[in-house]
Scaffold this active site. Structure first.
Site, short mmCIF file in Angstrom:
data_model
loop_
_atom_site.label_atom_id
_atom_site.label_comp_id
_atom_site.label_asym_id
_atom_site.label_seq_id
_atom_site.Cartn_x
_atom_site.Cartn_y
_atom_site.Cartn_z
CB CYS A 168 -11.35 6.49 -48.01
SG CYS A 168 -12.78 5.43 -48.03
CG ASN A 286 -31.77 12.69 -27.65
OD1 ASN A 286 -32.17 12.18 -26.61
ND2 ASN A 286 -31.84 12.06 -28.80
CG PHE A 362 -16.69 18.13 -23.92
CD1 PHE A 362 -16.61 17.95 -22.55
CD2 PHE A 362 -17.86 17.74 -24.58
CE1 PHE A 362 -17.66 17.42 -21.85
CE2 PHE A 362 -18.92 17.20 -23.87
CZ PHE A 362 -18.82 17.04 -22.50
N GLY A 375 -26.71 19.09 -18.57
CA GLY A 375 -26.76 17.67 -18.90
C GLY A 375 -25.46 16.98 -18.57
CG LEU A 429 -28.07 22.16 -12.72
CD1 LEU A 429 -27.58 22.63 -11.36
CD2 LEU A 429 -26.99 21.30 -13.36
CD GLU A 827 -11.36 -11.12 -50.12
OE1 GLU A 827 -10.92 -12.11 -50.69
OE2 GLU A 827 -10.63 -10.29 -49.54
NE ARG A 905 -1.30 -11.49 -49.77
CZ ARG A 905 -0.67 -11.03 -50.85
NH1 ARG A 905 0.38 -10.24 -50.72
NH2 ARG A 905 -1.07 -11.38 -52.06
CG PHE A 939 -5.24 -11.25 -47.25
CD1 PHE A 939 -6.61 -11.17 -47.06
CD2 PHE A 939 -4.70 -12.46 -47.64
CE1 PHE A 939 -7.42 -12.28 -47.26
CE2 PHE A 939 -5.50 -13.59 -47.83
CZ PHE A 939 -6.87 -13.49 -47.64
CD GLU A 1286 -4.10 -6.18 -49.99
OE1 GLU A 1286 -4.52 -6.87 -49.05
OE2 GLU A 1286 -3.74 -6.65 -51.08
#
Length: 1354
Positions: A168, A286, A362, A375, A429, A827, A905, A939, A1286
């Site tokens: 945003c 993980n 990274f 890992g 390892l 929308e 549009r 749009f 917009e």
């Protein structure tokens, strides 16, 4: 495996529960948690949200790519007696890994109810929280940084945010708010300009004094912030400290449904367990296994967690280098190497510096804090960033099993195939030794990826060369590449050819020819971009070649000098801290402080968003008997469904039932305008991701597992995927739209030159941080149902749910509190999910919830329409355009959705801001087998204008004239008419243009860039200035209406409701400002609770930038009605208070509730006759951007952007500037970064933040100036304001054309001039391929049609 040999492997641990699991003890926000049934497959995020009800931590992607789920983990380390704090992704952290860990979530550091933490307060007051969904994660990243370093530098702050995304704000206000914690941004003690606070006036543009009077530039005052006192932080729980110190080292075992988690306490036990379970997965962070289990459906019955074994965490300094235990985290490794670089002589640390260079980019900090170096090696990813460095440096790996250890060198024998290594199943390892470099050894590492921070590499490389001392003769050379094969590879042939050769031009020639032969790729290779990847292997070697030449010269070896024009190719990228200016019109001094219209007021929910107290749809507490739904979707783009087998799914744990088309009580037909879609696919699927059915179960995990077990048999049909395929097969929806003005034939006859061209614009994923979510609650009588939905269109949701349930709309209530972002994606497409959830809730008569995972949301919901534009343009020698014939082809997808309006549009914006006498535009809707594309900020406008700017830059290039002159010459002037016959009045574009030229110092810049480009061969700068004119109104006239309902209660408080929804754009805040001004009361007396269909009916979707205009006028009318009713009591008691008047009216039995309604006057354009007013008014803006392009890699830097935007008299400059910057950054993603890849079969390949890159913190222009045009009232909207949502997005095209300008300079070096095609987005690949040079010539692309590409341009 269950129960057989798992039990005897346990050593004696403290307490064991009945399930054969140990107790998991950890602390959350200071509270002790004892979990007796810890599930190895449950993440911390699920545990926090579902088990503990702590919903402040958000789910954004479930793959550690967005940072919305960031929390802080704290641990007491007994061997160093230190507390460790670090930020982690809760969506990847297994709850079993948290034994004796303290977890701090956003709720734990402060709240609006108790006391805010300064980290929470500052992001809110600096306007850094719009939709607020990413805010808790950003707050926790910053908080963790401050816990480790109370006085950080700005660079530390930027690094802390590498793993956080926001869709945003455009990031600027977040950095600005948090700058106040840093060394650079602390209090200046009154040392600012004019002896004031540096924060208050330090960031104004230098403007002349007469303008200054009404010009304001600070959107917040840092002096109002609560001071930050690091000594007042939450303490580490004392009980946990004593538990940690007192624990006997013991193994742990946690058993779940499908997996057992074994945490050995010693290396010996670990090796024994690996011997007994050779197929067990070893998990430390993980960060890889979490992804495999979630997205690749992997099941690992045994998980070994050796993270706390001392030998695996040890760091030892030896004669030869530094040895790191395999479980050392990347953050820890980075810290140790940094220390070594600072203390050791430089010639020894070449390898360390190369590793550190790769670590900078990274992943994000949250991943580096938990991911282990072992890992990273053992995952054996072909595009690993670190493995090429380890390989080029010849790192030694120590492997161990219960019978002994062996040391292997990391070379091309180590990786045996895709994600396979030469380890035996029972081996692990133990450690890696990273060697010191020698005096005559030089090492460099490179990583090229679409986005700089937190991104997966396209190609990664490491190169090491050793010379015979005192000479430039190559003694040893290793060139290691990732991304060029199924494993990390060494270019051995090339390296061997160059041994014994002198480091000079001849060696370079041979190296490039040899690399081009050796590093080949199959044209159908996964990941595509074949020419680009091959070119990179050469370009990166050339960078290494130049760097080594420089270093040899520094050592006094006699080699050729690197030309001054090539020096920039050797520079390592160091980000600069961005600086910014915001300028807006200050309110008159004499205005009442209660009237906040025009003041930079904070977003009303910002503080709640920063503390995690703001409630989003999925944060609604679970109902007693609630169930969870998961969708079953098509895996084929076009096919007949032969059979659906749900038997396996129905036997799975927790499953309640499956839902298909037969369960619909009403109609299966649905769609926002045309009913050309179905709620559930019936007999045929027309895209991948087409909803076929759903599975309902007791938890999300159970529902999703069962949904994957539903088996569907298809009979495949030929799909149409791309626009070009649709054109070839004439696969179009009707109607084909045409817009014409003037006489085209005469126009082309009059022209001195005629030019034809084409361009393709890729689509865009909305990437709202909160995915689609619906909670449906049947009310048990009369078919009533209440839905909590994250949608921009409450009324449309109501009517389509009523339709599918077969009940009248008055039985369905849709409630929207707030959305975590919308951008048009919510929308119309939200009803795909809402209707399905409603059918399930209706069938079972129980509440049902579903929040889509990010990968599902991206797959199913469609995005911005890809466009292909073809144009023919006629122009005079002066550059004046006299004729234009343009055709637009839009990739519509498998249903109409809103695509006709989008295309219209685009046609209504085909000339952007340029006056053309003779023009024809045609628009085609391509019917394809992709998920239906939909509304997205702009749009269709940005697509229409992009093609216009493209032919405008072609015209300038073909005439060899400056682009800004040609643009200025063609701009509209006041009173001219558009192709759709609307006269332009109150036309402020020229003022915006002139202010932008002067604020950006355009001519000065242009001269500086030309000079820079003459002096540099391999980096080029570009500059462009681009205008925009955006029509404000829904193109469908009937939608331009709005309602409001206002209640005044007897205590004087006001409850306000209107038809608009809040998605972060600050609509509710603006509506309260409007009501406050009309009623003449402070905003604190007014409250908006939510948007719902039972308060304001038949509302239009919150879209088209028109919501403030429409709802604001409706609110104004309602408030004026109430004011009129209160007038007599004010007259009677002029000195009375608001409360007195309200009480008097109530006792006089006067209604204190009113509704307001507004419709935009005189609208109604007709395409058939080209008549009627299309728009109520236009918003204007101009942006000028400067970029720097690395011609060797295609990477670019956004150096500066100046935006001048006409928003009328701003209702709230902080919110409006936030919209301008946020829209601009979204456009920057659209035009330079975000690329959706589809396979030729129509399967979306980019389904999450790992593979789909939106702009990150590091993509902001280094200098960003936003100025709201002053003294430009707009008489057509509320309080002279203008729409702002917009219009600014398209201004990011200035960056695209600045890149194009820089590429032109690069092409000129190779003797190529004139217009050239550059499709959007201008990705690193497209930029590099357009900068033709001797390296690209060595890597020509394969002939199209001779192979099946990995992805196609849709």
């Amino acid at each position: 495996m269950r129960g057989t040999n798992g039990t005897q492997t346990r050593s004696q641990t403290g307490s064991q529960t009945g399930s054969g699991s140990d107790e998991l003890i950890f602390f959350v926000n200071g509270k002790k948690i004892i979990e007796r049934n810890a599930d190895p497959e449950m993440t911390l995020l699920t545990y926090l949200r579902r088990k503990l009800g702590l919903t402040g931590t958000k789910l954004g992607c479930a793959e550690g790519g967005c940072g919305a789920c960031t929390v802080m983990l704290s641990r007491y380390q007994t061997h160093t007696q230190q507390l460790l704090h670090h930020a982690v992704n809760a969506c990847l952290a297994p709850v079993c890994s948290l034994h004796l860990v303290a977890v701090t979530t956003v709720e734990g550091i402060g709240s609006v109810a108790r006391k805010l933490h300064p980290v929470q307060e500052r992001i809110a007051r600096a306007h850094g929280s719009q939709c607020g969904f990413c805010t808790p994660g950003i707050v926790m990243s910053m908080y963790a940084l401050l816990r480790n370093n109370p006085t950080p530098k700005m660079a530390d702050v930027e690094e802390a945010f590498h793993g956080n995304l926001c869709r945003c704000t455009g990031y600027r206000p977040i950095l600005e708010g948090y700058k106040t914690f840093t060394v650079e941004g602390g209090c200046c003690g009154g040392g600012g300009r004019g002896g004031g606070c540096c924060m208050a006036n330090g960031n104004e543009a230098e403007t002349s004094s007469e303008e200054d009077a009404d010009e304001a530039s600070s959107l917040f005052n840092a002096a109002d912030f609560a001071p930050f006192d690091p000594t007042q932080e939450v303490i580490f729980p004392p009980e946990l400290m004593s538990l940690t110190k007192g624990q006997r080292s013991a193994s742990l075992c946690f058993r779940g449904d499908r997996a057992v988690w074994l945490q050995p306490h010693s290396l010996d036990e670990f090796l024994r367990l690996k011997w007994e379970h050779p197929d067990a997965r070893v998990v430390v962070g993980n960060t890889e296994v979490g992804i495999e289990v979630k997205f690749k459906n992997m099941v690992y019955p045994v998980i070994l967690a050796p993270a706390f074994i001392p030998e695996l965490n040890a760091v030892t300094h030896t004669e030869a280098g530094i040895v790191f235990g395999a479980a050392c985290t990347l953050s820890h490794m980075g810290a140790v190497l940094k220390q070594a670089v600072e203390t050791l002589p430089p010639h020894q640390t070449e390898v360390f510096l190369a590793v550190l260079e790769q670590l900078r980019w990274f992943a994000g900090l949250q991943i580096r804090n938990v991911a282990a170096v072992g890992g990273n090696i053992m995952t054996a990813s072909p595009i690993s960033d670190l493995n090429p460095v380890f390989m080029a440096a010849g790192c030694k790996l120590t492997l161990i099993d219960k019978d002994g250890r062996r040391v292997v060198q990391m070379d091309d024998m180590f990786f045996t195939g895709y994600r396979r290594t030469s380890l035996r199943p029972q081996e692990v390892l133990l450690s890696i030794e990273i060697p010191y470099s020698t005096k005559t050894q030089f090492v460099s590492a490179f990583k090229q990826s679409p986005r700089r921070e937190d991104d997966i590499s396209t190609v990664t490389a490491a190169m090491s060369v050793t010379f015979t001392p005192g000479t430039d003769v190559v003694e040893d050379l290793k060139l290691s590449y990732g991304g060029m094969a199924a494993t990390t590879v060494l270019a051995k042939k090339t390296a061997n050819r160059l041994l014994g050769r002198r480091w000079g031009e001849e060696l370079l020639q041979e190296a490039c020819t040899s690399l081009a032969e050796e590093m080949t790729l199959d044209p159908s290779v996964p990941g595509g971009m074949v020419s680009y990847r091959r070119t990179l292997t050469l370009s990166l070697f050339y960078k290494f070649y130049l760097t080594v030449l420089q270093k040899l010269r520094q050592q006094g070896v006699n080699v050729e000098e690197v030309g001054a024009d090539c020096l920039s190719a050797t520079e390592i990228y160091r980000p600069e801290t961005p600086s910014s200016v915001q300028v807006y019109q200050a309110v008159p001094k004499d205005r009442s402080p209660d009237d906040v219209v025009g003041r930079p007021m904070m977003h009303l929910s910002a503080l709640k968003q920063a503390t995690g107290e703001a409630v989003y749809c999925d944060d609604v507490p679970l109902y007693e008997n609630e169930l969870y739904l998961a969708l079953v979707t098509s895996s084929k783009a076009h096919a007949n469904i032969l059979s659906i087998d749900t038997s396996a799914a129905e036997c799975m744990p927790g499953v309640v039932c499956c839902v298909f088309a037969d369960d619909i009580p009403g109609s299966n037909a649905t769609g926002p305008i045309e009913y050309d879609e179905t709620v559930f696919a019936h007999r045929q699927v027309t895209c991948v991701g087409h909803v076929i059915g759903a599975v309902v179960a007791d938890t999300q995990l159970h529902a999703q597992r069962a949904a994957k077990a539903v088996r569907i048999q298809y009979e495949e049909l030929q799909p149409v995927v791309t626009i070009q395929e649709a054109i070839a097969t004439q696969s179009f929806y009707q109607p084909i739209r045409t817009l014409e003005m003037g006489d085209l034939e005469a126009g082309f006859k009059q022209a001195d030159h005629i030019l034809e061209g084409e361009m393709h614009m890729g689509g865009q994923e909305h990437f709202y941080l909160e995915t689609n979510v619906t909670l449906a609650v049947p009310r048990g009588e009369d078919g009533e149902m209440e839905l909590f939905v994250s949608t921009q269109a409450a009324s449309k949701t109501q009517s389509l749910v009523a339709k599918v349930l077969g009940v009248p709309a008055n039985r369905v209530v849709v409630r929207v509190k707030r959305m975590g972002g919308g951008f048009g994606g919510k929308e119309s497409r939200t009803t795909i999910l809402s209707t399905v959830v409603a059918v399930a809730a209706n069938k079972l008569k129980r509440p049902v919830r579903c929040m889509l995972d990010r990968d599902e949301d991206m797959l199913i919901t469609g995005g911005r329409h890809p466009f292909y534009g073809k144009y023919k343009v006629g122009f005079l020698n002066s550059g004046k355009v006299v004729a234009l014939d343009v055709s637009y082809y839009s990739n519509t997808g498998n249903s109409m959705d809103l695509s006709l309006s989008v295309l219209e549009r685009a046609l209504l914006h085909m000339e952007n801001s340029y006056s053309i006498a003779n023009v024809r535009g045609r628009g085609f809707l391509c019917r394809t087998n992709l998920p239906s594309n939909t509304a997205f900020r702009g749009f269709g406008g940005p697509q229409g204008m992009m093609v216009a700017e493209n032919w405008m830059s072609d015209v300038a290039q073909s005439l060899g004239r400056p682009a800004e002159e040609v643009r200025r010459l063609n701009l509209y002037v006041e009173g001219e008419s558009t192709p759709f016959r609307q006269i332009l009045d109150q036309f402020t574009l020229e003022r915006c243009w002139d202010e932008c030229l002067s604020r950006s110092r355009y001519q000065e810049r242009r001269a500086a860039i030309d000079l820079y480009n003459r002096k540099n061969r391999w980096t080029k700068r570009g500059l462009a200035i681009v205008p925009t004119k955006f029509g404000i109104s829904f193109t469908a006239a009937f939608l331009n209406q709005a309602g409001a309902l206002v209640h005044i209660y007897t205590d004087g408080s006001v409850l306000l409701t209107h038809g608009g929804t809040e998605m972060g754009q600050g609509l509710h805040t603006k509506m309260i400002q409007v009501a406050g001004r009309v009623l003449g009361i402070p905003c604190s007396k007014i409250h908006i609770s939510e948007t719902s269909t039972n308060t304001v009916p038949n509302s239009s979707p919150t879209a088209a930038s028109a919501s403030s205009d429409l709802n604001g006028a409706a609110v104004q009318k309602a408030c004026e009605t109430l004011l009129k009713r209160l007038e007599p009591y004010k007259t009677k008691n002029p000195k009375g208070s608001w409360e007195n008047w309200v009480t008097a009216a109530y006792f006089d039995r006067v209604s204190l509730s009113a509704n307001g309604f507004y419709r935009t006057p005189d609208l109604g354009y007709d395409f058939e006759t080209n008549s009627g007013r299309a728009f109520n008014y236009f918003s204007y803006g101009v942006a000028c951007s400067e970029v720097e392009v690395d011609c060797l890699t295609g990477a670019h830097k956004n150096l500066s952007t100046t935006i001048v935007m006409d928003v009328g008299h701003s209702l709230n400059p902080a919110i409006d500037i936030g919209q301008v910057e946020g829209g601009f950054m979204q456009g920057l993603g659209l035009f330079t970064l975000e690329e959706l890849h589809y396979s030729p079969q129509g399967v979306l390949l980019t389904r999450g933040p790992g593979s789909y890159k939106i702009p990150a913190f590091g993509d902001i222009p280094t200098q960003l100036t936003v100025s709201l045009l002053r003294d430009a009232p707009n008489d057509k909207a509320i309080f002279a304001s203008k729409a702002v949502g917009e219009p600014p997005l398209f201004l990011a095209a200035s960056v695209f054309f600045a890149i194009k300008d820089a590429i032109s300079a690069a092409r000129a070096e190779s003797g190529i001039s004139g217009p050239f095609r550059l499709d959007s987005p201008a990705s690193a690949e497209r930029i590099r391929n357009a900068c033709c040079d001797r390296f690209t010539k060595l890597c020509p692309p394969a002939e199209p049609g001779t192979y099946t590409p990995w992805s196609v341009q849709v």
